[in-house]
Design a protein around this motif. Structure first.
Motif, PDB file in Angstrom:
ATOM      1  N   ALA A 153       1.227   8.258   7.739  1.00  0.00           N
ATOM      2  CA  ALA A 153       1.340   7.224   8.772  1.00  0.00           C
ATOM      3  C   ALA A 153      -0.032   6.709   9.184  1.00  0.00           C
ATOM      4  CB  ALA A 153       2.102   7.761   9.978  1.00  0.00           C
ATOM      5  N   ALA A 154      -0.999   7.606   9.333  1.00  0.00           N
ATOM      6  CA  ALA A 154      -2.350   7.198   9.731  1.00  0.00           C
ATOM      7  C   ALA A 154      -3.020   6.363   8.639  1.00  0.00           C
ATOM      8  CB  ALA A 154      -3.199   8.427  10.054  1.00  0.00           C
ATOM      9  N   VAL A 155      -2.898   6.809   7.391  1.00  0.00           N
ATOM     10  CA  VAL A 155      -3.511   6.086   6.272  1.00  0.00           C
ATOM     11  C   VAL A 155      -2.880   4.701   6.125  1.00  0.00           C
ATOM     12  CG1 VAL A 155      -3.738   6.067   3.743  1.00  0.00           C
ATOM     13  CG2 VAL A 155      -4.216   8.159   5.035  1.00  0.00           C
ATOM     14  N   LEU A 156      -1.563   4.642   6.192  1.00  0.00           N
ATOM     15  CA  LEU A 156      -0.863   3.365   6.031  1.00  0.00           C
ATOM     16  C   LEU A 156      -1.119   2.434   7.206  1.00  0.00           C
ATOM     17  CD1 LEU A 156       2.472   4.659   4.494  1.00  0.00           C
ATOM     18  CD2 LEU A 156       0.589   3.490   3.311  1.00  0.00           C
ATOM     19  N   SER A 157      -1.201   2.975   8.400  1.00  0.00           N
ATOM     20  CA  SER A 157      -1.498   2.153   9.581  1.00  0.00           C
ATOM     21  C   SER A 157      -2.886   1.525   9.455  1.00  0.00           C
ATOM     22  CB  SER A 157      -1.415   3.016  10.839  1.00  0.00           C
ATOM     23  OG  SER A 157      -1.777   2.275  11.975  1.00  0.00           O
ATOM     24  N   HIS A 158      -3.835   2.316   9.004  1.00  0.00           N
ATOM     25  CA  HIS A 158      -5.200   1.804   8.821  1.00  0.00           C
ATOM     26  C   HIS A 158      -5.221   0.670   7.776  1.00  0.00           C
ATOM     27  CE1 HIS A 158      -9.553   1.811   8.764  1.00  0.00           C
ATOM     28  NE2 HIS A 158      -9.526   1.940   7.449  1.00  0.00           N
ATOM     29  N   PRO A 185      -0.465 -10.560   3.618  1.00  0.00           N
ATOM     30  CA  PRO A 185       0.840  -9.935   3.845  1.00  0.00           C
ATOM     31  C   PRO A 185       0.866  -8.538   3.220  1.00  0.00           C
ATOM     32  CG  PRO A 185       1.102 -12.154   2.945  1.00  0.00           C
ATOM     33  CD  PRO A 185      -0.357 -11.814   2.855  1.00  0.00           C
ATOM     34  N   CYS A 186       1.348  -7.565   3.989  1.00  0.00           N
ATOM     35  CA  CYS A 186       1.254  -6.172   3.551  1.00  0.00           C
ATOM     36  C   CYS A 186       2.515  -5.392   3.903  1.00  0.00           C
ATOM     37  CB  CYS A 186       0.043  -5.521   4.222  1.00  0.00           C
ATOM     38  SG  CYS A 186      -0.175  -3.768   3.864  1.00  0.00           S
ATOM     39  N   ASP A 187       3.075  -4.741   2.901  1.00  0.00           N
ATOM     40  CA  ASP A 187       4.128  -3.750   3.109  1.00  0.00           C
ATOM     41  C   ASP A 187       3.504  -2.391   2.857  1.00  0.00           C
ATOM     42  OD1 ASP A 187       6.203  -5.593   3.580  1.00  0.00           O
ATOM     43  OD2 ASP A 187       6.595  -5.804   1.438  1.00  0.00           O
ATOM     44  N   THR A 188       4.088  -1.360   3.446  1.00  0.00           N
ATOM     45  CA  THR A 188       3.605   0.001   3.208  1.00  0.00           C
ATOM     46  C   THR A 188       4.763   0.867   2.742  1.00  0.00           C
ATOM     47  OG1 THR A 188       3.934   0.616   5.530  1.00  0.00           O
ATOM     48  CG2 THR A 188       1.729  -0.178   4.895  1.00  0.00           C
ATOM     49  N   LEU A 189       4.388   1.928   2.039  1.00  0.00           N
ATOM     50  CA  LEU A 189       5.387   2.805   1.446  1.00  0.00           C
ATOM     51  C   LEU A 189       4.826   4.219   1.389  1.00  0.00           C
ATOM     52  CD1 LEU A 189       8.091   2.984  -0.177  1.00  0.00           C
ATOM     53  CD2 LEU A 189       6.763   2.366  -2.202  1.00  0.00           C
ATOM     54  N   GLN A 190       5.613   5.176   1.874  1.00  0.00           N
ATOM     55  CA  GLN A 190       5.226   6.582   1.781  1.00  0.00           C
ATOM     56  C   GLN A 190       6.243   7.268   0.888  1.00  0.00           C
ATOM     57  OE1 GLN A 190       6.752   9.650   3.321  1.00  0.00           O
ATOM     58  NE2 GLN A 190       5.126  10.824   2.372  1.00  0.00           N
ATOM     59  N   MET A 191       5.755   8.014  -0.097  1.00  0.00           N
ATOM     60  CA  MET A 191       6.629   8.684  -1.053  1.00  0.00           C
ATOM     61  C   MET A 191       6.193  10.130  -1.236  1.00  0.00           C
ATOM     62  SD  MET A 191       6.582   5.712  -3.991  1.00  0.00           S
ATOM     63  CE  MET A 191       7.946   6.342  -4.965  1.00  0.00           C
ATOM     64  N   GLU A 192       7.160  10.964  -1.576  1.00  0.00           N
ATOM     65  CA  GLU A 192       6.876  12.333  -2.015  1.00  0.00           C
ATOM     66  C   GLU A 192       7.310  12.437  -3.460  1.00  0.00           C
ATOM     67  OE1 GLU A 192       8.179  15.821   0.056  1.00  0.00           O
ATOM     68  OE2 GLU A 192       7.878  14.845   1.991  1.00  0.00           O
ATOM     69  N   HIS A 193       6.447  13.044  -4.278  1.00  0.00           N
ATOM     70  CA  HIS A 193       6.785  13.192  -5.688  1.00  0.00           C
ATOM     71  C   HIS A 193       5.889  14.263  -6.291  1.00  0.00           C
ATOM     72  CE1 HIS A 193       7.781  12.153  -9.830  1.00  0.00           C
ATOM     73  NE2 HIS A 193       8.707  11.324  -9.361  1.00  0.00           N
ATOM     74  N   GLU A 194       6.461  15.074  -7.172  1.00  0.00           N
ATOM     75  CA  GLU A 194       5.694  16.116  -7.867  1.00  0.00           C
ATOM     76  C   GLU A 194       4.586  15.512  -8.722  1.00  0.00           C
ATOM     77  OE1 GLU A 194       5.747  19.500  -7.990  1.00  0.00           O
ATOM     78  OE2 GLU A 194       7.295  19.639  -6.466  1.00  0.00           O
ATOM     79  N   GLN A 195       4.845  14.355  -9.288  1.00  0.00           N
ATOM     80  CA  GLN A 195       3.880  13.673 -10.160  1.00  0.00           C
ATOM     81  C   GLN A 195       3.508  12.333  -9.535  1.00  0.00           C
ATOM     82  OE1 GLN A 195       2.511  15.039 -12.834  1.00  0.00           O
ATOM     83  NE2 GLN A 195       3.764  16.870 -12.642  1.00  0.00           N
ATOM     84  N   PRO A 196       2.427  12.275  -8.776  1.00  0.00           N
ATOM     85  CA  PRO A 196       2.070  11.035  -8.091  1.00  0.00           C
ATOM     86  C   PRO A 196       1.963   9.816  -9.018  1.00  0.00           C
ATOM     87  CG  PRO A 196       0.781  12.832  -7.221  1.00  0.00           C
ATOM     88  CD  PRO A 196       1.538  13.378  -8.403  1.00  0.00           C
ATOM     89  N   VAL A 239       0.869  -1.173   0.000  1.00  0.00           N
ATOM     90  CA  VAL A 239       0.000   0.000   0.000  1.00  0.00           C
ATOM     91  C   VAL A 239       0.906   1.223   0.000  1.00  0.00           C
ATOM     92  CG1 VAL A 239      -1.830   1.253   1.204  1.00  0.00           C
ATOM     93  CG2 VAL A 239      -1.781  -1.256   1.277  1.00  0.00           C
ATOM     94  N   VAL A 240       0.632   2.149  -0.919  1.00  0.00           N
ATOM     95  CA  VAL A 240       1.482   3.326  -1.059  1.00  0.00           C
ATOM     96  C   VAL A 240       0.663   4.611  -0.953  1.00  0.00           C
ATOM     97  CG1 VAL A 240       1.344   3.305  -3.605  1.00  0.00           C
ATOM     98  CG2 VAL A 240       3.268   4.442  -2.486  1.00  0.00           C
ATOM     99  N   VAL A 241       1.233   5.582  -0.252  1.00  0.00           N
ATOM    100  CA  VAL A 241       0.698   6.937  -0.197  1.00  0.00           C
ATOM    101  C   VAL A 241       1.732   7.839  -0.853  1.00  0.00           C
ATOM    102  CG1 VAL A 241       0.103   8.885   1.302  1.00  0.00           C
ATOM    103  CG2 VAL A 241      -0.637   6.577   1.910  1.00  0.00           C
ATOM    104  N   VAL A 242       1.291   8.606  -1.850  1.00  0.00           N
ATOM    105  CA  VAL A 242       2.181   9.550  -2.525  1.00  0.00           C
ATOM    106  C   VAL A 242       1.668  10.957  -2.241  1.00  0.00           C
ATOM    107  CG1 VAL A 242       3.182  10.296  -4.711  1.00  0.00           C
ATOM    108  CG2 VAL A 242       2.614   7.868  -4.365  1.00  0.00           C
TER     109      VAL A 242
END
Length: 148
Positions: free
Chosen positions: A71-76, A87-98, A35-38
């Motif tokens: 963190a809240a979105v990925l934790s949920h 099985p779940c990995d999480t990833l948080q990224m910053e990017h100008e173009q999601p 699961v990724v949040v950009v």
């Protein structure tokens, strides 16, 4: 068929439905998920000149808000995956173009499916606002399942 599913989310209700669908599909196929949040990075040009002297403070606040939200979105999502025995990995990224970050994450993690939401914009709002989902569909070679 699918072994590793990427699920981008922004924490919205609609994206939450895509997380649920992606987890359900993963469970039925014995796949794992990432699961990724950009988030968009802080844009220095969005701050007025009068606030320029407080730039570092604004930057720090923005960074804290991004990290807290992600963190809240990925934790949920991680909790939902655990409850589903997926099985779940999480990833948080910053990017100008999601959309580019989503495609890169899918490639880097070896994902064979992307499950994501579409806000269903059409007409002029789709042209003006663009659509991350539409851009992912246009630029990726990975199959995409779109949830409305």
């Amino acid at each position: 068929m699918y072994k590793h599913i990427l699920i981008p989310t922004d924490g919205s209700e609609l994206a939450g439905h895509a997380v649920t669908h992606g987890l359900s599909l993963a469970k039925s196929m014995g796949a794992k998920v990432t699961v990724v949040v950009v988030e968009a990075p802080f844009n220095v040009f969005s701050v007025s000149e009068s606030r320029a002297r407080h730039m570092s403070e604004e930057f720090t606040k923005h960074e804290e808000q991004i990290k807290k939200h992600a963190a809240a979105v990925l934790s949920h999502a991680r909790d939902k995956a655990k409850a589903s025995n997926v099985p779940c990995d999480t990833l948080q990224m910053e990017h100008e173009q999601p959309y580019q970050a989503i495609i890169s994450a899918a490639n880097d993690k070896g994902c064979d499916l992307i499950v994501m939401a579409s806000h269903g914009r059409s007409g002029i709002s789709a042209v003006l606002l663009g659509s991350v989902t539409n851009k992912v569909l246009t630029h990726t070679k990975t199959p995409v399942l779109v949830c409305h």
